[in-house]
Design a protein around this motif. Structure first.
Motif, PDB file in Angstrom:
ATOM      1  N   THR A   1       0.853  -1.195   0.000  1.00 47.59           N
ATOM      2  CA  THR A   1       0.000   0.000   0.000  1.00 47.59           C
ATOM      3  C   THR A   1       0.884   1.238   0.000  1.00 47.59           C
ATOM      4  OG1 THR A   1      -0.113   0.415   2.396  1.00 47.59           O
ATOM      5  CG2 THR A   1      -1.563  -1.304   1.518  1.00 47.59           C
ATOM      6  N   PRO A   2       0.336   2.414  -0.305  1.00 44.91           N
ATOM      7  CA  PRO A   2       1.129   3.645  -0.210  1.00 44.91           C
ATOM      8  C   PRO A   2       1.711   3.864   1.183  1.00 44.91           C
ATOM      9  CG  PRO A   2      -0.872   4.073  -1.443  1.00 44.91           C
ATOM     10  CD  PRO A   2      -1.000   2.680  -0.896  1.00 44.91           C
ATOM     11  N   TYR A   3       0.979   3.485   2.222  1.00 52.85           N
ATOM     12  CA  TYR A   3       1.465   3.680   3.590  1.00 52.85           C
ATOM     13  C   TYR A   3       2.678   2.794   3.866  1.00 52.85           C
ATOM     14  CZ  TYR A   3      -3.394   5.113   3.412  1.00 52.85           C
ATOM     15  OH  TYR A   3      -4.581   5.677   3.033  1.00 52.85           O
ATOM     16  N   HIS A   4       2.653   1.574   3.359  1.00 53.01           N
ATOM     17  CA  HIS A   4       3.807   0.686   3.525  1.00 53.01           C
ATOM     18  C   HIS A   4       4.988   1.156   2.667  1.00 53.01           C
ATOM     19  CE1 HIS A   4       0.605  -1.912   5.110  1.00 53.01           C
ATOM     20  NE2 HIS A   4       1.559  -2.573   5.741  1.00 53.01           N
ATOM     21  N   ALA A   5       4.691   1.703   1.480  1.00 54.43           N
ATOM     22  CA  ALA A   5       5.770   2.225   0.637  1.00 54.43           C
ATOM     23  C   ALA A   5       6.491   3.375   1.329  1.00 54.43           C
ATOM     24  CB  ALA A   5       5.216   2.679  -0.711  1.00 54.43           C
ATOM     25  N   VAL A   6       5.729   4.249   1.977  1.00 56.83           N
ATOM     26  CA  VAL A   6       6.334   5.360   2.720  1.00 56.83           C
ATOM     27  C   VAL A   6       7.176   4.832   3.871  1.00 56.83           C
ATOM     28  CG1 VAL A   6       5.791   7.272   4.275  1.00 56.83           C
ATOM     29  CG2 VAL A   6       4.659   7.108   2.061  1.00 56.83           C
ATOM     30  N   ALA A   7       6.659   3.829   4.587  1.00 56.76           N
ATOM     31  CA  ALA A   7       7.420   3.246   5.699  1.00 56.76           C
ATOM     32  C   ALA A   7       8.703   2.590   5.196  1.00 56.76           C
ATOM     33  CB  ALA A   7       6.558   2.238   6.450  1.00 56.76           C
ATOM     34  N   SER A   8       8.619   1.890   4.055  1.00 58.06           N
ATOM     35  CA  SER A   8       9.814   1.247   3.482  1.00 58.06           C
ATOM     36  C   SER A   8      10.846   2.287   3.070  1.00 58.06           C
ATOM     37  CB  SER A   8       9.419   0.390   2.275  1.00 58.06           C
ATOM     38  OG  SER A   8       8.546  -0.657   2.636  1.00 58.06           O
ATOM     39  N   ALA A   9      10.387   3.369   2.428  1.00 61.08           N
ATOM     40  CA  ALA A   9      11.309   4.428   2.010  1.00 61.08           C
ATOM     41  C   ALA A   9      11.943   5.104   3.219  1.00 61.08           C
ATOM     42  CB  ALA A   9      10.566   5.454   1.154  1.00 61.08           C
ATOM     43  N   ALA A  10      11.136   5.388   4.243  1.00 55.16           N
ATOM     44  CA  ALA A  10      11.657   6.047   5.441  1.00 55.16           C
ATOM     45  C   ALA A  10      12.709   5.186   6.131  1.00 55.16           C
ATOM     46  CB  ALA A  10      10.513   6.362   6.397  1.00 55.16           C
ATOM     47  N   GLU A  11      12.471   3.887   6.179  1.00 53.62           N
ATOM     48  CA  GLU A  11      13.447   2.983   6.809  1.00 53.62           C
ATOM     49  C   GLU A  11      14.790   3.044   6.086  1.00 53.62           C
ATOM     50  OE1 GLU A  11      13.896  -1.777   7.992  1.00 53.62           O
ATOM     51  OE2 GLU A  11      12.182  -1.072   6.815  1.00 53.62           O
ATOM     52  N   ARG A  12      14.754   3.073   4.763  1.00 51.22           N
ATOM     53  CA  ARG A  12      15.991   3.145   3.983  1.00 51.22           C
ATOM     54  C   ARG A  12      16.682   4.496   4.174  1.00 51.22           C
ATOM     55  NH1 ARG A  12      15.891  -0.497  -0.770  1.00 51.22           N
ATOM     56  NH2 ARG A  12      14.450  -2.186  -0.245  1.00 51.22           N
ATOM     57  N   LEU A  13      15.910   5.557   4.234  1.00 52.25           N
ATOM     58  CA  LEU A  13      16.496   6.873   4.459  1.00 52.25           C
ATOM     59  C   LEU A  13      17.133   6.982   5.837  1.00 52.25           C
ATOM     60  CD1 LEU A  13      13.650   9.012   2.865  1.00 52.25           C
ATOM     61  CD2 LEU A  13      15.992   8.813   1.989  1.00 52.25           C
ATOM     62  N   GLU A  14      16.478   6.430   6.838  1.00 50.54           N
ATOM     63  CA  GLU A  14      17.041   6.438   8.194  1.00 50.54           C
ATOM     64  C   GLU A  14      18.393   5.729   8.217  1.00 50.54           C
ATOM     65  OE1 GLU A  14      16.134   7.650  11.132  1.00 50.54           O
ATOM     66  OE2 GLU A  14      14.125   8.455  10.728  1.00 50.54           O
ATOM     67  N   LYS A  15      18.492   4.599   7.537  1.00 50.91           N
ATOM     68  CA  LYS A  15      19.753   3.854   7.497  1.00 50.91           C
ATOM     69  C   LYS A  15      20.853   4.652   6.802  1.00 50.91           C
ATOM     70  CE  LYS A  15      17.743  -0.794   7.683  1.00 50.91           C
ATOM     71  NZ  LYS A  15      17.513  -2.070   6.962  1.00 50.91           N
ATOM     72  N   ALA A  16      20.462   5.576   5.911  1.00 44.49           N
ATOM     73  CA  ALA A  16      21.432   6.410   5.200  1.00 44.49           C
ATOM     74  C   ALA A  16      21.741   7.701   5.952  1.00 44.49           C
ATOM     75  CB  ALA A  16      20.904   6.737   3.804  1.00 44.49           C
ATOM     76  N   GLY A  17      21.199   7.856   7.178  1.00 42.65           N
ATOM     77  CA  GLY A  17      21.516   9.021   7.993  1.00 42.65           C
ATOM     78  C   GLY A  17      20.511  10.152   7.924  1.00 42.65           C
ATOM     79  N   PHE A  18      19.415   9.986   7.187  1.00 40.10           N
ATOM     80  CA  PHE A  18      18.379  11.005   7.160  1.00 40.10           C
ATOM     81  C   PHE A  18      17.581  10.947   8.468  1.00 40.10           C
ATOM     82  CE2 PHE A  18      19.598  10.803   2.851  1.00 40.10           C
ATOM     83  CZ  PHE A  18      19.051  11.864   2.151  1.00 40.10           C
ATOM     84  N   ARG A  19      16.994  12.067   8.865  1.00 41.38           N
ATOM     85  CA  ARG A  19      16.181  12.090  10.075  1.00 41.38           C
ATOM     86  C   ARG A  19      14.820  12.697   9.775  1.00 41.38           C
ATOM     87  NH1 ARG A  19      16.090  17.139  12.621  1.00 41.38           N
ATOM     88  NH2 ARG A  19      17.625  18.664  11.853  1.00 41.38           N
ATOM     89  N   GLN A  20      13.807  12.160  10.419  1.00 40.61           N
ATOM     90  CA  GLN A  20      12.460  12.649  10.203  1.00 40.61           C
ATOM     91  C   GLN A  20      12.231  13.947  10.955  1.00 40.61           C
ATOM     92  OE1 GLN A  20       9.396   9.839  11.271  1.00 40.61           O
ATOM     93  NE2 GLN A  20       7.767  11.011  10.272  1.00 40.61           N
ATOM     94  N   VAL A  21      11.545  14.891  10.312  1.00 40.78           N
ATOM     95  CA  VAL A  21      11.136  16.128  10.966  1.00 40.78           C
ATOM     96  C   VAL A  21       9.616  16.203  10.927  1.00 40.78           C
ATOM     97  CG1 VAL A  21      13.269  17.372  10.469  1.00 40.78           C
ATOM     98  CG2 VAL A  21      11.402  17.444   8.813  1.00 40.78           C
ATOM     99  N   SER A  22       9.054  16.823  11.932  1.00 37.05           N
ATOM    100  CA  SER A  22       7.601  16.937  12.038  1.00 37.05           C
ATOM    101  C   SER A  22       7.127  18.257  11.444  1.00 37.05           C
ATOM    102  CB  SER A  22       7.176  16.852  13.508  1.00 37.05           C
ATOM    103  OG  SER A  22       5.797  17.140  13.647  1.00 37.05           O
ATOM    104  N   GLU A  23       5.999  18.213  10.757  1.00 37.37           N
ATOM    105  CA  GLU A  23       5.445  19.436  10.190  1.00 37.37           C
ATOM    106  C   GLU A  23       4.972  20.397  11.271  1.00 37.37           C
ATOM    107  OE1 GLU A  23       3.235  19.188   6.304  1.00 37.37           O
ATOM    108  OE2 GLU A  23       2.911  17.139   7.043  1.00 37.37           O
ATOM    109  N   THR A  24       4.705  19.894  12.476  1.00 36.72           N
ATOM    110  CA  THR A  24       4.210  20.762  13.552  1.00 36.72           C
ATOM    111  C   THR A  24       5.321  21.393  14.378  1.00 36.72           C
ATOM    112  OG1 THR A  24       4.001  18.867  15.054  1.00 36.72           O
ATOM    113  CG2 THR A  24       2.069  19.447  13.732  1.00 36.72           C
TER     114      THR A  24
END
Length: 432
Positions: free
Chosen positions: A24-47
């Motif tokens: 699903t799109p939600y799982h695709a986002v989770a899969s992409a985020a996991e790969r980005l985290e492993k590459a040193g990216f960090r999540q930021v909140s819109e709020t």
């Protein structure tokens, strides 16, 4: 150019794993985020308030993700280089009152999402996946990745006209899957089943976004295994390529003259008009906040956008050996021939001559061949997020992708070499 860290076959193996993990799109986002985290990216909140520090960052919203890498020394007016894609695919989605059935069969009520090839969903073993929303407002991903549902086709003995007149499916009557036996429809049965599957206390789920998917795994095909068959290549193939290209470009951050971005949207298959679609405010908000977080003004924002380029990457049509007359006679893209440049003078695609030059330069730098695609003049042309992105943000946009067969089928077909060729071109583009 930074090289995507995989061989030809290794990259395609990784794509197949990404497809399987992203029903699903939600799982695709989770899969992409996991790969980005492993590459040193960090999540930021819109709020939260954003800072202007360098490094990799990303934002998620439902079935959409926007990720970017700010190199050291980037000015407020540094332009962006964007890879645009979408996370959704045509499928069968669960209705608000999902429990149905008749004549001793228990069924799940579904609605048609996008424009699927309906016949490809018949007699498939289907799983069920998506997002559950709980009473406290939190969400939980769910994926029943085993044979659970099936849309049974009518036997030819009961419809002798199918051979002479073709298969005719009524979207309301003929696409409702079965998932068990029983004479009585029990309201709440499906959601109770998913609560149990997910370890959620009974009665805690108050909202859901659920969809079916084929549980058949992606696979190499052909005598020489030079083809790949799998689900949701339109357009998770581009999402995967964008993630790999962005992380590869980030390794060359010290030399980047731009800020590389991946924007993967939801709802492309039904018009992109949502808060997570390309016609929504998400991308513009992220880009503007990045400019302002680095101390920029509206003038810096305008300068940055004026120098920004977006590659809208989506799958396109390879020449079909059984229907070659449906293609333009002078444009026959082939699988494993490299990515395609998509052109339509009526702006169904956003490519123009200057955009072609940008893409040609990236492919030349990457050592990647590319092909051109235009539709047959007598055939209506599809469209992408490209024209939407160009018009909404005033950003020069180029439409590209990988040529495939069986687009919008539950199982599509591409060349095994093309995913890496696309990724190399995207990496060269993101590096400016």
């Amino acid at each position: 150019m930074s090289e995507p860290p995989r061989s030809d076959r290794g990259h395609t193996d990784d794509l197949m794993s990404f497809l399987a993990a992203s029903p699903t799109p939600y799982h695709a986002v989770a899969s992409a985020a996991e790969r980005l985290e492993k590459a040193g990216f960090r999540q930021v909140s819109e709020t939260d308030a954003w800072d202007g520090t360098s490094g990799g960052k990303y934002v998620t919203r439902g079935g959409a993700i926007v990720a970017w890498y700010v190199p050291e020394g980037a000015s407020p007016h540094t332009p962006f280089r964007i890879v645009g894609a979408h996370t959704d695919s045509p499928n069968l989605r669960v209705k608000p009152q999902p429990d149905a059935g008749a004549h001793g069969w228990r069924q799940v009520a579904v609605e048609i999402y996008g424009g699927p090839l309906l016949n490809s969903w018949l007699d498939r073993d289907l799983g069920l996946a998506g997002r559950l929303t709980l009473r406290d407002g939190s969400t939980r991903l769910v994926n029943v990745d085993r044979p659970l549902l099936r849309v049974p086709q009518l036997a030819i003995h009961l419809d002798r006209t199918v051979s002479s007149e073709g298969l005719k499916l009524d979207k309301q009557r003929h696409l409702q899957p079965v998932w068990g036996l029983g004479d009585q429809v029990r309201d709440g049965d499906l959601i109770a089943f998913l609560e149990e599957e997910s370890g959620i206390p009974a009665g805690e789920v108050t909202g859901w976004d659920l969809m079916t998917h084929s549980v058949e795994q992606p696979a190499y095909l052909g005598r020489d295994r030079e083809l790949v068959a799998g689900p949701r290549m339109d357009n998770l193939l581009s999402v995967h390529a964008g993630v790999v290209a962005l992380t590869a470009a980030a390794t060359a951050a010290a030399d980047l003259p731009c800020i590389p971005v991946l924007a993967a949207f939801d709802h492309e298959e039904n018009g992109s008009q949502s808060d997570t679609g390309a016609d929504g405010p998400l991308l513009g908000s992220v880009l503007e906040r990045s400019v302002f977080a680095r101390g920029g003004s509206y003038e810096d924002r305008a300068r940055s956008f004026a120098g920004t380029v977006c590659l809208s990457s989506d799958t396109g049509h390879a020449v079909h050996p059984n229907y070659a007359e449906r293609h333009d006679p002078t444009h026959h893209p082939r699988v494993n021939g490299g990515p395609i440049l998509k052109v339509n003078v009526n702006n169904r695609y956003a490519t123009d001559g200057s955009g072609r030059a940008v893409f040609a330069a990236a492919c030349e730098r990457a050592g990647v061949p590319f092909q051109s695609f235009v539709s047959h003049n007598s055939m209506p042309c599809g469209t992408t997020i490209g024209p939407i992105t160009a018009a909404r943000h005033g950003i020069r946009t180029v439409d590209i992708g990988v040529a495939i067969l069986s687009m919008h089928s539950v199982r599509e077909l591409c060349g095994a070499k093309d995913p890496l060729l696309l990724t190399r071109a995207l990496t060269a583009f993101l590096e400016g």
